[in-house]
Design a protein around this motif. Sequence first.
Motif, PDB file in Angstrom:
ATOM      1  N   UNK A   1       0.836  -1.202   0.000  1.00  0.00           N
ATOM      2  CA  UNK A   1       0.000   0.000   0.000  1.00  0.00           C
ATOM      3  C   UNK A   1       0.866   1.244   0.000  1.00  0.00           C
ATOM      4  N   UNK A   2       0.421   2.254  -0.756  1.00  0.00           N
ATOM      5  CA  UNK A   2       1.173   3.504  -0.819  1.00  0.00           C
ATOM      6  C   UNK A   2       1.026   4.297   0.476  1.00  0.00           C
ATOM      7  N   UNK A   3       1.944   5.259   0.685  1.00  0.00           N
ATOM      8  CA  UNK A   3       1.920   6.086   1.903  1.00  0.00           C
ATOM      9  C   UNK A   3       0.584   6.812   2.046  1.00  0.00           C
ATOM     10  N   UNK A   4       0.082   7.314   0.886  1.00  0.00           N
ATOM     11  CA  UNK A   4      -1.173   8.084   0.966  1.00  0.00           C
ATOM     12  C   UNK A   4      -2.347   7.198   1.355  1.00  0.00           C
ATOM     13  N   UNK A   5      -2.361   5.993   0.807  1.00  0.00           N
ATOM     14  CA  UNK A   5      -3.446   5.068   1.163  1.00  0.00           C
ATOM     15  C   UNK A   5      -3.395   4.774   2.654  1.00  0.00           C
ATOM     16  N   UNK A   6      -2.186   4.548   3.160  1.00  0.00           N
ATOM     17  CA  UNK A   6      -2.064   4.179   4.583  1.00  0.00           C
ATOM     18  C   UNK A   6      -2.433   5.356   5.476  1.00  0.00           C
ATOM     19  N   UNK A   7      -2.083   6.571   5.029  1.00  0.00           N
ATOM     20  CA  UNK A   7      -2.399   7.747   5.848  1.00  0.00           C
ATOM     21  C   UNK A   7      -3.900   8.058   5.816  1.00  0.00           C
TER      22      UNK A   7
ATOM     23  N   UNK B   1      -2.719   0.815 -18.795  1.00  0.00           N
ATOM     24  CA  UNK B   1      -3.382   1.845 -17.989  1.00  0.00           C
ATOM     25  C   UNK B   1      -2.568   2.053 -16.714  1.00  0.00           C
ATOM     26  N   UNK B   2      -2.158   3.286 -16.462  1.00  0.00           N
ATOM     27  CA  UNK B   2      -1.437   3.621 -15.229  1.00  0.00           C
ATOM     28  C   UNK B   2      -2.406   4.346 -14.303  1.00  0.00           C
ATOM     29  N   UNK B   3      -2.515   3.827 -13.075  1.00  0.00           N
ATOM     30  CA  UNK B   3      -3.516   4.372 -12.155  1.00  0.00           C
ATOM     31  C   UNK B   3      -2.866   5.333 -11.156  1.00  0.00           C
ATOM     32  N   UNK B   4      -3.276   6.593 -11.183  1.00  0.00           N
ATOM     33  CA  UNK B   4      -2.739   7.537 -10.205  1.00  0.00           C
ATOM     34  C   UNK B   4      -3.262   7.218  -8.805  1.00  0.00           C
ATOM     35  N   UNK B   5      -2.423   7.503  -7.800  1.00  0.00           N
ATOM     36  CA  UNK B   5      -2.870   7.341  -6.410  1.00  0.00           C
ATOM     37  C   UNK B   5      -2.882   5.905  -5.934  1.00  0.00           C
TER      38      UNK B   5
ATOM     39  N   UNK C   1      -5.946  -2.417  -7.198  1.00  0.00           N
ATOM     40  CA  UNK C   1      -7.399  -2.673  -7.227  1.00  0.00           C
ATOM     41  C   UNK C   1      -8.059  -2.346  -5.899  1.00  0.00           C
ATOM     42  N   UNK C   2      -7.266  -2.390  -4.811  1.00  0.00           N
ATOM     43  CA  UNK C   2      -7.775  -2.111  -3.471  1.00  0.00           C
ATOM     44  C   UNK C   2      -7.631  -0.622  -3.154  1.00  0.00           C
ATOM     45  N   UNK C   3      -6.540  -0.028  -3.628  1.00  0.00           N
ATOM     46  CA  UNK C   3      -6.272   1.384  -3.316  1.00  0.00           C
ATOM     47  C   UNK C   3      -7.101   2.330  -4.162  1.00  0.00           C
ATOM     48  N   UNK C   4      -7.316   1.955  -5.411  1.00  0.00           N
ATOM     49  CA  UNK C   4      -8.095   2.796  -6.329  1.00  0.00           C
ATOM     50  C   UNK C   4      -9.148   1.926  -7.015  1.00  0.00           C
TER      51      UNK C   4
END
Length: 288
Positions: free
Chosen positions: A177-183, A257-261, A267-270
Motif C-alpha cells: 500500500x502507498x503512503x497516501x493510502x495508509x495515511x 493503464x497507469x492508475x494515479x494514487x 485494485x484495493x487502493x483505487x
Amino acid sequence: MRRELPVGDRTLGYLDSAASMPAPSNVALFLHAFPLNADMWKPQVDAAPPAWRFLALDLRGFGRADPGARQAAELTTGAGPNAPEAAPSIDDFADDALAFLDHLGVRKAVVVGLSMGGYAAFALLRRAPGRLAGLVLADTRAEADREEELAGRAQMLTLVDERGVSAVADQMIPRLLGDRTRANHPDIERWVRQMIESTSSRGVRDAIVRMAGRPDSTSLLEGISCPALVVVGDEDGLTPPDLARRMHQRIPGSHLVTLPGAAHLSNVEQPGRFNEAILAFLADRLEA
Ligand code: MLT
C-alpha cells in the motif's frame, strides 16, 4: 458472495458475482496477490456488470483453499494418499484454476492476475493458452526472480518461521500500500492486515517457494494472442510502471493503464479507477 466448491476431496473457496443460475456466458477469473486471498477482489466482484460473471479464487494455501500440496497432487495426478508430497510449484495455482473452471463448466475466461496472481496467470498461459479469452496483468512482472529477490524470499521464509505471519504482514503492508493510502485509509490497511493474518504460516511458506521457483515468462509475451491489458499503480515500487510499460510493449495489441494514487495493490487502493479500466477493456474488446 463467498462460495465453496468441492473438487475431488478438496474445497475451493471463491467469490462469485452471479447470484443465481444460469450465469452470464462472459466469465472473468481474478487471481489474487501474495499473501492475501480472493476477498481482495471484493471491490471488483461487487461491480460486475450484468453481462459478466466475476469469479475470484482463493489460491492454494490462502483463504478457504486447503493448505498443502498433497491433496492437490491427488487432485491433478490421481495419486493416492501415500504418494510422496510434491514440492510447491507455481503450476499448482494453474492446476487449481483449471480444475475450478472445469467444475463450473467454464471453457474460457478472461484471467485477471495481480502480482502473484499474474505469475499464476502466466502459468495458466503456459498450461492451457486456449482457455484464456483475455488477459489482464496488474502490478506484476514476467521476469523470474533475480538473485536479490531470491535473497529476499529466503529472508521472508526465516521471518515466517521465526516470527509468524503477523511479522510478514508488518513487512509486506508498506510494500503493498502507498503512503497516501495508509495515511488516508486506515480501514484499508486494517482489512489488508486481516487478510494476511488469516493465512497460515504453511500457506505463506509454500507461496514463497512457489514464487521463488517460477520460470521466466518474458518469452511468452510476444506470443500472447488474446486481448490483453496491463495495469499498474503509478506509485508501485514492487513492480514499477517501467516494468509494466516494457511488458505492454512486448504484448501485441495490448493496452496499458497507469492508475494515479495507487501503489502495488492498485485494485484495493483505487477500486473505482481500476474497475473503470477493467470494465472498459471487457466492453471494448471482449463482450460477447
Ligand atoms: C505480491 O504482491 O503478490 C507479491 O509481492 C509478489 C512478489 O513478492 O513477487
